[in-house]
Design a protein around this motif. Sequence first.
Motif, short mmCIF file in Angstrom:
data_model
loop_
_atom_site.label_atom_id
_atom_site.label_comp_id
_atom_site.label_asym_id
_atom_site.label_seq_id
_atom_site.Cartn_x
_atom_site.Cartn_y
_atom_site.Cartn_z
N SER A 17 42.10 27.70 54.03
CA SER A 17 43.08 27.58 52.69
C SER A 17 42.89 28.75 51.95
O SER A 17 44.19 28.78 51.07
N THR A 18 41.96 29.43 51.63
CA THR A 18 42.09 30.52 50.74
C THR A 18 43.15 31.46 51.10
O THR A 18 43.79 31.99 50.29
N LEU A 19 42.74 31.62 52.30
CA LEU A 19 43.82 32.90 52.93
C LEU A 19 45.20 32.43 53.00
O LEU A 19 46.05 33.23 52.63
N VAL A 20 45.49 31.46 53.22
CA VAL A 20 46.79 30.55 53.31
C VAL A 20 47.49 30.71 52.07
O VAL A 20 48.62 31.15 51.77
N LEU A 38 45.90 34.08 41.22
CA LEU A 38 44.49 34.01 41.21
C LEU A 38 43.87 33.28 42.02
O LEU A 38 42.70 32.44 42.10
N SER A 39 44.35 33.18 43.14
CA SER A 39 43.94 32.34 44.36
C SER A 39 42.72 33.07 45.13
O SER A 39 41.53 32.69 44.98
N ALA A 40 42.92 34.12 46.14
CA ALA A 40 41.68 34.34 46.73
C ALA A 40 40.55 35.03 46.15
O ALA A 40 41.18 35.53 45.13
N GLY A 41 39.55 34.97 46.46
CA GLY A 41 38.21 35.25 45.66
C GLY A 41 38.12 36.68 45.97
O GLY A 41 37.56 37.09 46.90
N TYR A 127 31.72 23.51 48.65
CA TYR A 127 31.32 24.39 49.46
C TYR A 127 32.40 25.41 50.03
O TYR A 127 33.64 25.22 49.46
N TRP A 128 32.22 26.68 50.21
CA TRP A 128 33.10 27.58 50.66
C TRP A 128 33.82 26.99 51.78
O TRP A 128 33.27 26.43 52.77
N VAL A 129 35.29 27.50 51.66
CA VAL A 129 36.23 26.62 52.64
C VAL A 129 35.75 26.74 54.04
O VAL A 129 36.19 25.93 54.95
N SER A 130 35.21 27.84 54.44
CA SER A 130 34.88 28.17 55.98
C SER A 130 33.81 27.53 56.42
O SER A 130 33.46 27.51 57.78
N SER A 177 27.49 30.34 43.74
CA SER A 177 28.36 29.38 44.63
C SER A 177 29.88 29.92 44.75
O SER A 177 30.18 30.30 43.44
N ASN A 178 30.56 29.85 45.64
CA ASN A 178 31.87 29.59 45.64
C ASN A 178 32.02 28.58 46.32
O ASN A 178 31.81 27.91 47.17
N PRO A 179 32.80 27.62 45.31
CA PRO A 179 33.69 27.96 44.01
C PRO A 179 32.95 27.71 43.00
O PRO A 179 33.68 28.04 41.80
N ILE A 208 26.54 36.42 48.88
CA ILE A 208 27.59 37.55 48.86
C ILE A 208 27.71 37.62 47.61
O ILE A 208 28.37 38.76 47.06
N TYR A 209 27.41 36.66 46.46
CA TYR A 209 27.65 36.88 44.91
C TYR A 209 26.62 37.12 44.37
O TYR A 209 26.52 37.09 42.94
N ARG A 210 25.40 37.47 45.09
CA ARG A 210 23.95 37.59 44.34
C ARG A 210 23.94 38.74 43.09
O ARG A 210 23.48 38.49 41.99
N SER A 238 31.94 43.21 50.46
CA SER A 238 33.34 42.70 49.93
C SER A 238 33.38 42.43 48.57
O SER A 238 34.38 42.58 48.03
N LYS A 239 32.26 41.99 47.76
CA LYS A 239 32.40 41.53 46.36
C LYS A 239 31.87 42.29 45.46
O LYS A 239 32.37 43.07 44.81
N ALA A 240 30.45 42.71 45.62
CA ALA A 240 29.78 43.61 44.62
C ALA A 240 30.18 45.02 44.77
O ALA A 240 30.00 45.81 43.68
N1 GLU Z 1 36.12 34.32 50.10
C1 GLU Z 1 37.34 34.39 49.41
C2 GLU Z 1 37.66 33.00 48.91
O1 GLU Z 1 37.11 32.14 48.89
C3 GLU Z 1 38.26 35.33 50.08
C4 GLU Z 1 38.97 34.66 51.17
C5 GLU Z 1 38.45 34.02 52.26
O2 GLU Z 1 37.71 34.98 52.64
O3 GLU Z 1 38.18 32.85 52.46
O4 GLU Z 1 38.86 33.23 48.23
#
Ligand code: GLU
Length: 390
Positions: A17-20, A38-41, A127-130, A177-179, A208-210, A238-240
């Motif tokens: 969903s984040t990528l969509v 302000l969608s994707a992280g 939780y993170w979407v994936s 945590s994401n989100p 990944i966000y440490r 990807s992040k730091a």
């Molecule tokens: N991880 C980021 C997010 O949650 C980037 C998009 C993705 O990889 O899901 O938006």
Amino acid sequence: MSIEDFSPNVEHLEPSSTLVLAARARALKADGVPVVDLSAGEPQYASPAFALQAATSAIEAGKTGYPPTSGLPELRQAIAAYLTETTATTAVDPTEVIVSAGVKQALFNCCYALFGEGDEVLIPTPYWVSYPALVDLAGAKSVFVDTAWDDGLLVSVEQLEAARSSKTRGLLLNSPSNPSGAVYDLKHLTEILVWAAEHDIWVLSDEIYRRLAYENAAPSVFDIPDRGDHVILLDGVSKAFCMPGFRIGYAVGPEQLIRKTTDLQGQTTSGAAGPSQYAAAAALNQSDAREAFVTNLVSQLHILRDIGISRLQAIDAIEVQPAPGALYFYVKLLDDSKSSMEVAEDLLLNGLVASVPGEPFGSPGHLRFNFAVERPVLEEGLERITAFFE
Ligand code: GLU
Ligand code: PMP
């Protein structure tokens, strides 16, 4: 081709969903709709110049052959040294490291290699979407463990224990945590690892966000000396290091798992792209430049977080806490007459701000905003969010 032609492997598969949502915001912009995205992280800043230079030099020097499946020796060494330097662990060995195409692939490899039919994997909500999709692709079952807003959206050992069954094989932990941006302190993290070790539960610690933590440093599982041998650390650039397009992530864990996931990678992708690996090695190896980059990024993000929080806290229709880590505002909607999916849609089309609703994070009634954008973009976004809710 009809849907019946697909195999059961992808029966439950939904797009990320984040990528969509990010693609949708991009498409609207391409159509001339002035959306603030302000969608994707994604930290929308330049990657470190010294990392870019390393990728360019590698290409110019013709280093374009297949890299070793588990990653270039210099990158595995750089990751081992980076973790040894930035956590309380005693030396990580490069043989405990596998490089993949992003943390996403590293997570896929670990889930696929460790979990399967009949296994349950605990996932704290939100939780993170994936995560559920990755567990599902491995054939295992996600068991969600709800957290409470008033507990800072952190899961307790008691909650984990209540969700545990004889089938529990894993726990997907993400701190910060994401989100939500929630961070587990060292004591809490240690309690979770002790509990997991007692029950032979694999802990996949997505860090990944440490490095993106604002009040206090976010602890790593590698800060805990007695973490047992069922703990895997996952991180990437990807992040730091603002390098999401390079697609470099890694998993660090027991050597046997590294060998098995290398076999998996050898039969599926042959590993991560070579020039990206040279860039990541440069990003991690040059420790003074690396730390200066991260320190500067964190101080910029801290300013943006504080600007956003004070603006959002002034809006009556929502509730928000300053997240101790990551790069998101996770906002609770106080009016439940509309779903967060509907509010996000309305905010996109009428307020011209792209966000991610709570549903794909397993927590309806919330919205997530990425604040790692340029300051004028964030300020314009906050202006529009305020106008939308008021
Ligand atoms: N991880 C980021 C997010 O949650 C980037 C998009 C993705 O990889 O899901 O938006
Ligand atoms: N884990 C979390 C919690 C994330 O937010 C992301 C988002 N990109 C990833 C993993 C995947 O990161 P990547 O594949 O870019 O390394």
